[in-house]
Scaffold this motif. Structure first.
Motif, short mmCIF file in Angstrom:
data_model
loop_
_atom_site.label_atom_id
_atom_site.label_comp_id
_atom_site.label_asym_id
_atom_site.label_seq_id
_atom_site.Cartn_x
_atom_site.Cartn_y
_atom_site.Cartn_z
N ASN A 234 -9.47 -4.86 -4.84
CA ASN A 234 -8.65 -5.99 -5.28
C ASN A 234 -8.00 -6.74 -4.11
O ASN A 234 -7.10 -7.55 -4.32
CB ASN A 234 -7.58 -5.51 -6.27
N ILE B 241 -1.80 3.58 -6.74
CA ILE B 241 -3.17 3.13 -7.02
C ILE B 241 -4.09 3.72 -5.95
O ILE B 241 -3.80 3.60 -4.76
CB ILE B 241 -3.25 1.59 -7.03
N ARG C 281 -6.70 4.23 -3.09
CA ARG C 281 -7.03 3.31 -1.99
C ARG C 281 -8.27 2.47 -2.31
O ARG C 281 -8.28 1.26 -2.09
CB ARG C 281 -7.23 4.08 -0.69
N LEU D 170 -6.17 -5.59 -1.64
CA LEU D 170 -4.90 -5.08 -1.15
C LEU D 170 -5.18 -4.06 -0.05
O LEU D 170 -5.32 -2.88 -0.28
CB LEU D 170 -4.12 -4.43 -2.30
N HIS E 296 2.31 -0.42 -4.68
CA HIS E 296 0.98 -0.05 -5.15
C HIS E 296 0.53 1.31 -4.62
O HIS E 296 -0.66 1.62 -4.62
CB HIS E 296 -0.03 -1.12 -4.73
N ALA F 155 0.82 -1.22 0.00
CA ALA F 155 0.00 0.00 0.00
C ALA F 155 0.85 1.27 0.00
O ALA F 155 0.44 2.29 -0.55
CB ALA F 155 -0.94 0.01 1.20
N ARG G 257 -7.38 -0.27 -4.66
CA ARG G 257 -6.58 -1.29 -3.99
C ARG G 257 -7.48 -2.20 -3.15
O ARG G 257 -7.37 -3.43 -3.19
CB ARG G 257 -5.54 -0.65 -3.06
#
Length: 142
Positions: A114, A106, A108, A116, A103, A99, A111
């Motif tokens: 998906n 990307i 939040r 994450l 990534h 995070a 994320r």
């Protein structure tokens, strides 16, 4: 390369043994929510991994129960044997936080859709002494 190939089987064996021990340790830890390791029978890809692999490796991800990004960062900053890195490494143990690292660009919400989460932590378990590695993680998680 030839020298490295001669010891690859020994390094992979230790990588797999250490990975299994750490996955089991994390699964039993009171502050850990989920552990993602293909060696667990309830992992969605366990059957495929069992067909393709002799051992299940030392690539592990886990989340913390409170799913707090600051708690995850605290774990990252409190390890001494696991080095903070985006690489999946070699023989040394590495730790990463998707995070805020791989990534981070990307949004939040994307994320989270998906899977994450903010507290997801990835480990590449190396070949160091397993008791030292578990102690390091136990101290870092608290």
């Amino acid at each position: 390369m030839l020298r490295g190939i001669k010891t690859l089987h020994v390094r992979m064996q230790r990588h797999c043994e250490n990975g299994e021990a750490i996955a089991k340790f994390l699964r039993s830890h009171a502050k850990v929510d989920k552990v993602y390791w293909c060696g667990f029978e309830d992992h969605p890809n366990h059957a495929i991994a069992r067909e393709q692999m002799r051992g299940f490796g030392g690539m592990i991800s886990f989340t913390l129960k409170n799913d707090d990004i600051d708690a995850a960062k605290k774990v990252l900053s409190n390890t001494h044997l696991f080095s903070l890195a985006e690489s999946l490494g070699g023989v040394e143990s590495l730790i990463g936080h998707p995070a805020s690292m791989t990534h981070a660009s990307i949004p939040r919400e994307e994320r989270l859709k998906n899977g994450l989460t903010d507290s997801l932590i990835r480990l590449s378990v190396g070949i160091e002494d397993i008791d030292d590695l578990i102690s390091d993680l136990n101290t870092a998680i608290g």
